[in-house]
Design a protein around this motif. Structure first.
Motif: not given
Ligand code: SF4
Length: 772
Positions: A58-63, A67-69, A95-100, A225-227
């Protein structure tokens, strides 16, 4: 999002895509990935390059949600990038920019590396390294001593944005015997409370079938946004649905809107009451629904007569005619849905604003109907297979425990709410300073920074100086770490193989991506091991993390290792179609209070709220001014002529984190304040000038972002600035006056600044802006 041929994201491409309203990858193609059950790829699959592995996690960059896969791209044991997981029903490859920026965050020089014990004065920043055993022993000894001397309620834990480990924080408090879980008071609980006591549950927008979507106090493009949120809006638009955006500044979603209502910050309740005045006065309501499923409509008819659009215009800054036309458009377009956002929770009139919005939805016949606002929670679309077992200890909550709350987030008669009993951050801080009703002696702060996220940083720092014992738990250095007695360095979510995460009908095991870079344990291991040392082992699986995971997975008929063998997890299939008009069931569903009596005693929408009335609160929604505003304190306008507010969602940062991450900081290098060109010109301010923003309570410094898409009487800044970025040589900022911490600008007078029902804090004040 583009990767080079090794799968890595280049810096140039990152910046390009992030700048494209921060969500470029979200729009990449139609989200048509099939919802499948367990994927068949091996846990560590080879990528295009033979040297690389792709590890599903899972992405760990936000709450706050799990998290996104992602597939983590690992080369020679190092995390080098991430790819969106197409099999994830949550983000479907987006994904959103934070994930990258994950790799830069993980390898940041700001990472904590070992447990620390303070050896200097509080705030001096002098620590010595200690072992995990020493750290856990010191904390356990202190908690045992304080429990014996002052009672278990002397411990408070400050909640981070809701994460999977939040349940363990509650579990620890309840095993210890303290109710003092500190919510921020500016987050989702405030809306959940007001919705529950008006509609019986928080509604979900059925935007997929709507003809009109009102996006109110919400940032659907930058926030998760990616959700799918923004895709829903784009699809609705393509289908011909109308979009109404209600917010003070022109954000990217406003570009999609047919109507923009540039409301003054914090005046949503006044706007909603005036819309009610129009809908009721012009009889634009659904008479049958009102008759059968609402309680107290007649008193409402009288009550809203005074809230005319002309009354609301000077408060909200919105033309009376625009208020009328939006109210008519909403009430006469069927079906319509209202999506509310976190903006509502930053005003002392939060509860009444949500009550008024709920009533608008109900009386116009949009509740629990296709294309409207659905009731009953996401569980309605479930299916076979069961859900993981909750890991809280809700059975231990008693009235005696609830009565010990040091600073109830909601008044005692309404406790506990969904998560359990709760105090409010800032009220806990006040109790340390005033020792009323008793002093909290230890605060544990996991993944949270109270002086940056909350009001009154001066008081927060004073309380941390006075506090007996302060424990900070985090991945990187935090804003108030120098006041901690013990610092606990936890592993990032890329360095651990637990927990499993469950969102909607998708459950997947987290996989370890890289070996830990320091002497880390996970948050889960910390709480379990501390609990065992405290003698609470029986409630903490006797220290076995495997047992902890397996017990929660039992309803799914799986162990953690069996789940891990399905690399992209399991998706419970055959979702049932939503069942509409579940009024009888939802309106009589039990509340989360200990008596389990329904939120709605009449089994109908509580327009007139007899429960609130019984406990001394307004039975009908009313208008409460912020502590300072053009209409509340006109006498201040000579010195402070502009309305100020801060927003918490940006295109690249999560709340008050991540300014230390170079990719992200390059996109937003400086704290900025948005100011209208006319307002800037009148003050001799040019785009990019540093300016001082001064309120009756303090000052902050920002760079001017001269922006025509904001009201000319309002200035707004992004919250959360304190961190430096060593790699880019970008500075950090002081926490108190003169820094870029917006919290210094607000009133801390709890009577004026807080909603009496839901402890929502004001994010509004009056300011003057001048060149620095
Ligand atoms: S919204 Fe962005 S930062 Fe949050 S879990 Fe998804 S990809 Fe990661």
């Amino acid at each position: 999002m583009h990767h080079d041929d090794t799968g890595q994201l280049s810096r140039r491409r990152f910046l390009k895509s992030a700048a494209a309203i921060g969500a470029a990858s979200v729009f990449a193609g139609k989200a048509t990935a099939a919802l499948s059950s367990a994927g068949a790829a091996p846990t560590a699959a080879p990528s295009n390059s033979s040297k690389e592995k792709l590890i599903p996690t899972f992405c760990a960059m936000c709450g706050p949600s799990p998290g996104c896969g992602i597939y983590a791209i690992v080369r020679d044991g190092k995390l080098v990038g991430v790819k969106g997981m197409k099999e994830s029903p949550l983000n479907r490859g987006k994904l959103c920019p934070k994930a990258h920026a994950s790799a830069q965050w993980v390898y940041s020089p700001d990472r904590l590396t070992t447990p620390l014990r303070r050896i200097g004065a509080k705030g001096e920043g002098k620590f010595e390294p200690i072992t995990w055993d020493q750290a856990l022993d010191i904390i356990a000894a202190k908690l045992k001593e304080q429990k014996a001397k002052y009672g278990p309620e002397s411990l408070a834990i400050l909640s981070p944005a809701h994460r999977t480990y939040s349940a363990y924080l509650y579990r620890f408090l309840l095993a210890h015997g303290s109710p003092n879980y500190g919510h921020s008071g500016i987050c989702a609980m405030q809306r959940a409370f007001a919705y529950s006591y008006t509609l019986g549950s928080s509604p979900r927008s059925d935007i997929g079938k709507t003809k009109l979507a009102v996006i109110w106090g919400k940032q659907p493009i930058y926030a998760g946004a990616s959700k799918g949120g923004i895709k829903d809006i784009l699809d609705a638009k393509e289908r011909g649905a109308k979009i109404v955006a209600i917010k003070p500044t022109m954000e990217p979603d406003v570009a999609l809107a047919d109507v923009w209502v540039p409301v003054r910050p914090g005046t949503d309740a006044a706007l909603a009451l005036a819309m009610l005045n129009v809908v009721v006065g012009e009889k634009l309501y659904d008479e049958k629904f009102v008759r059968e499923w609402t309680y107290g409509f007649e008193p409402l008819v009288e009550h809203v007569k005074k809230y005319t659009p002309e009354w609301a215009a000077p408060i909200t800054g919105v033309d009376a005619e625009q208020i009328r036309s939006v109210a008519r458009l909403y009430a006469t377009t069927k079906p319509a849905t209202i999506q509310t956002g976190n903006g509502f929770e930053h005003a002392p009139g939060c509860a009444d604003a949500i009550r008024a919005v709920s009533i608008l939805s109900a009386i116009t016949g949009n509740l629990d109907r296709p294309g409207g606002d659905l009731l009953g929670g996401p569980g309605e679309g479930g299916g076979p297979g069961g859900r993981p077992r909750a890991s809280d200890l809700r059975g231990k909550i008693t009235q005696e425990l609830v009565n010990k709350l040091v600073a109830p987030e909601f008044p005692l008669p309404f406790q506990p709410m969904q998560e359990g009993p709760s105090s409010a951050y800032y009220r806990i801080i006040e109790s340390v300073l005033t020792e009323k009703p008793y002093p909290v002696r230890t605060i544990i702060a996991p993944g949270t920074q109270p002086s940056v996220t909350n009001r009154g940083p001066k008081n927060v720092i004073a309380a941390l100086k006075k506090l007996d014992f302060y424990v900070v738990i985090d991945v990187t250095r935090t804003a108030e770490m120098d006041y901690a007695d013990i610092v606990i360095p936890v592993a990032s979510m890329y360095e651990i193989d637990h927990p499993f995460e469950s969102t909607g009908n998708w459950t997947m095991a987290r996989n370890k991506v890289i070996e830990p870079l320091g002497a880390y344990k996970s948050d889960y291991e910390f709480w379990i091991e501390l609990a065992v040392r405290m003698g609470y082992g029986k409630d903490f699986w006797n220290g076995s993390l495997a047992e902890c995971m397996n017990e929660q997975l039992k309803p799914l008929g799986l162990t953690m290792e069996e789940l891990r063998a399905k690399p992209t997890g399991i998706v419970r299939t055959e979702p049932r179609l939503p069942v509409y008009e579940k009024y009888a069931r939802v309106f009589s569903a039990p509340s989360t209070r200990l008596d389990r009596a329904p939120y709605l005693p009449q089994g109908k929408v509580a327009i007139y709220n007899t429960t609130f009335e019984k406990h001394g609160f307004n039975p009908l929604p009313e208008w409460k001014e912020p502590p300072e505003s053009p209409t509340a304190t006109p006498e201040l306008l000579d010195r402070f002529p502009l309305v100020f507010s801060d927003f918490h969602t940006s295109k690249v940062f999560t709340a008050s984190w991540q300014r230390n991450v170079p990719y992200l900081r390059e996109v937003l290098p400086d704290p900025t304040v948005q100011i209208h060109p006319d307002t800037a010109k009148a003050r001799g301010i040019a785009h990019g000038d540093w300016v001082v923003v001064e309120s009756p309570h303090g000052t902050a410094k920002f760079k001017a972002e001269v922006y025509p898409g904001i009201r000319s009487d309002t200035v707004m800044a992004l919250h959360g600035w304190w961190q430096a970025c060593a790699e880019l040589k970008r500075p950090g900022f002081p926490l108190l006056d003169g820094g870029a911490n917006a919290n210094n600008l607000y009133s801390t007078d709890l009577k004026k600044a807080c909603d009496p029902l839901v402890t929502a804090y004001t994010s509004q004040t009056l300011v003057q802006v001048r060149k620095a």
